[in-house]
Design an enzyme around this catalytic site. Structure first.
Site, PDB file in Angstrom:
ATOM      1  N   ASP A  82      37.978  38.986   3.544  1.00 52.80           N
ATOM      2  CA  ASP A  82      38.746  37.753   3.691  1.00 52.80           C
ATOM      3  C   ASP A  82      39.848  38.029   4.717  1.00 52.80           C
ATOM      4  OD1 ASP A  82      40.231  35.316   2.847  1.00 52.80           O
ATOM      5  OD2 ASP A  82      41.562  36.769   1.920  1.00 52.80           O
TER       6      ASP A  82
ATOM      7  N   ASP B 161      41.660  38.307  -1.997  1.00 51.31           N
ATOM      8  CA  ASP B 161      42.898  38.305  -2.778  1.00 51.31           C
ATOM      9  C   ASP B 161      43.158  36.960  -3.453  1.00 51.31           C
ATOM     10  OD1 ASP B 161      43.339  36.988  -0.285  1.00 51.31           O
ATOM     11  OD2 ASP B 161      45.473  37.037  -0.724  1.00 51.31           O
TER      12      ASP B 161
ATOM     13  N   ASP C  82      38.687  33.037  -3.274  1.00 51.16           N
ATOM     14  CA  ASP C  82      37.755  34.137  -3.008  1.00 51.16           C
ATOM     15  C   ASP C  82      36.954  34.507  -4.256  1.00 51.16           C
ATOM     16  OD1 ASP C  82      38.718  34.480  -0.360  1.00 51.16           O
ATOM     17  OD2 ASP C  82      40.391  35.670  -1.109  1.00 51.16           O
TER      18      ASP C  82
END
Ligand SMILES: Nc1ncnc2c1ncn2[C@@H]1O[C@H](COP(=O)(O)OP(=O)(O)OP(=O)(O)O)[C@@H](O)[C@H]1O
Ligand SMILES: [Cu+]
Length: 367
Positions: free
Chosen positions: A37, A239, A243
């Site tokens: 990410d 995080d 996600d």
């Protein structure tokens, strides 16, 4: 061999790598693609307001910040928080929006002092049929610098752009380099636009073809699945709340320990040190553990192949057989304990000595 897994899991914990179960440690050795990410994983996730641009004659800079920040007050998105913080630093008096709606992956809509405000990306503006041609060049330019530029429209007219910038973590580039040198494909995934994403990717050594940009929050898991369907063994590192589905979909999900609880719950491994070196360290630990297990199997096999014919020929006294068996299990345990000396961060420490940087940083929690 449970002993090796136990030792490996303990070794992880000692190094801030919290593994939820032995099977995840086992699986990690086979990973050959890692999806990262962007915001909060590769970057610090602490964006700040950097640019405020107004379309000529439409609105003053101050008024633009005031309206935008007032609208973003109701937003829980880090981008919104950055804008509000920027306005407060400029001592603006903000008002309460009368109406607010967040459109995931696009931006926000709000009503302020009777005006309709749209703040977000190109996708949002085009879905509202708002002409942005006067501002497009500026947006391109900001994005080329790795900033996230958000267009602002008041009553269906584009009036300006606000840009926010986040910095990459100091450790991201070396961690990504380490993963690549381990033969792992490193992919960046983000809801941000392609130009910004590629600019950030460049800073950490990810080529443009390995950047998945403009992915809607609800589509991140689908991208992970697509890689799995291509036959890759996929790790996902994230995080944020958005996600979580991708973390659960991946073969091994890694949560950044400074991120949200939701991400940590969905993940198989939590990296307490809050940076990407933990991903490489986890995979090294997994590989060392699997090597250890294979060595144990090898020794067990040797004892058996030697022991059985000897016994069959009648040369093996019960006492000797017992002793051999005991010795065999002792050697398995001893070998498993050798794993205790393994340092998953060894390669990073070497480099750190060279640059005089202190390691590891204690994890900092973000709410
Ligand atoms: N509160 C907001 N205000 C303005 N624009 C927003 C807001 N939320 C989202 N956007 C726009 O939508 C885009 C995509 O948002 P999304 O939350 O999917 O990803 P992101 O936070 O930019 O990146 P990442 O996926 O790396 O966390 C943003 O880049 C921004 O242009
Ligand atoms: Cu994120």
């Amino acid at each position: 061999t449970p002993t090796s897994i136990m030792v490996g899991t303990g070794k992880g914990a000692e190094n801030g790598i919290l593994i939820k179960g032995g099977e995840h440690l086992e699986k990690a050795h086979a990973l050959n693609a890692i999806v990262l990410d962007k915001t909060g994983t590769i970057t610090k996730g602490e964006p700040s307001l950097t640019d405020v641009i107004t379309a000529t004659g439409e609105i003053s800079e101050e008024e633009l910040i005031r309206l935008v920040a007032s609208a973003e007050r109701s937003s829980e998105h880090p981008l919104g928080e950055a804008i509000v913080k920027g306005a407060k630093e400029r001592n603006m008096d903000l008002v309460e929006p009368q109406n607010f709606e967040a459109i995931p992956g696009h931006g926000i809509v709000a009503a302020i002092e009777g005006k309709a405000l749209f703040i977000g990306n190109r996708r949002l503006m085009s879905s509202e049929n708002i002409d942005i041609s006067t501002l497009e060049k500026k947006v391109d330019e900001l994005e080329g610098e790795g900033k996230t530029a958000m267009l602002v429209a008041v009553d269906n007219k584009a009036v300006g752009v606000v840009a926010v910038a986040d910095t990459v973590k100091e450790t991201s580039a070396e961690a990504i380099q380490a993963l690549r040198s381990m033969g792992i494909q490193v992919i960046m995934i983000t809801g941000d636009n392609r130009r910004t994403a590629e600019a950030i990717a460049k800073q950490v050594g990810i080529p443009p073809e390995d950047v998945l940009a403009e992915v809607l929050p609800q589509d991140k898991a689908r991208e992970v699945n697509r890689l799995k369907e291509k036959g890759q063994v996929v790790g996902m590192v994230g995080d944020g709340i958005n996600d979580a589905p991708a973390l659960a979909t991946a073969d091994v999900g890694f949560a950044i320990g400074t991120g949200t609880d939701v991400a940590m719950e969905a993940a198989d491994i939590t990296l307490m040190r809050g940076d990407l070196r933990g991903v490489a360290a986890s995979i090294k630990l997994s590989r060392a553990t699997m090597r250890n297990i294979k060595q144990n199997l090898f020794w067990a096999l040797i004892y058996n192949t030697l022991g059985i014919p000897v016994a069959a020929l009648g040369y093996l006294s019960p006492v000797l057989a017992g002793a051999a068996m005991a010795f065999s299990s002792v050697s398995v345990v001893t070998n498993a304990l050798r794993l205790k000396r393994f340092d998953p961060y060894r390669d990073f420490r070497k480099e750190e000595k060279a640059t005089f940087r202190l390691v590891p940083e204690p994890a900092r929690r973000r709410e």
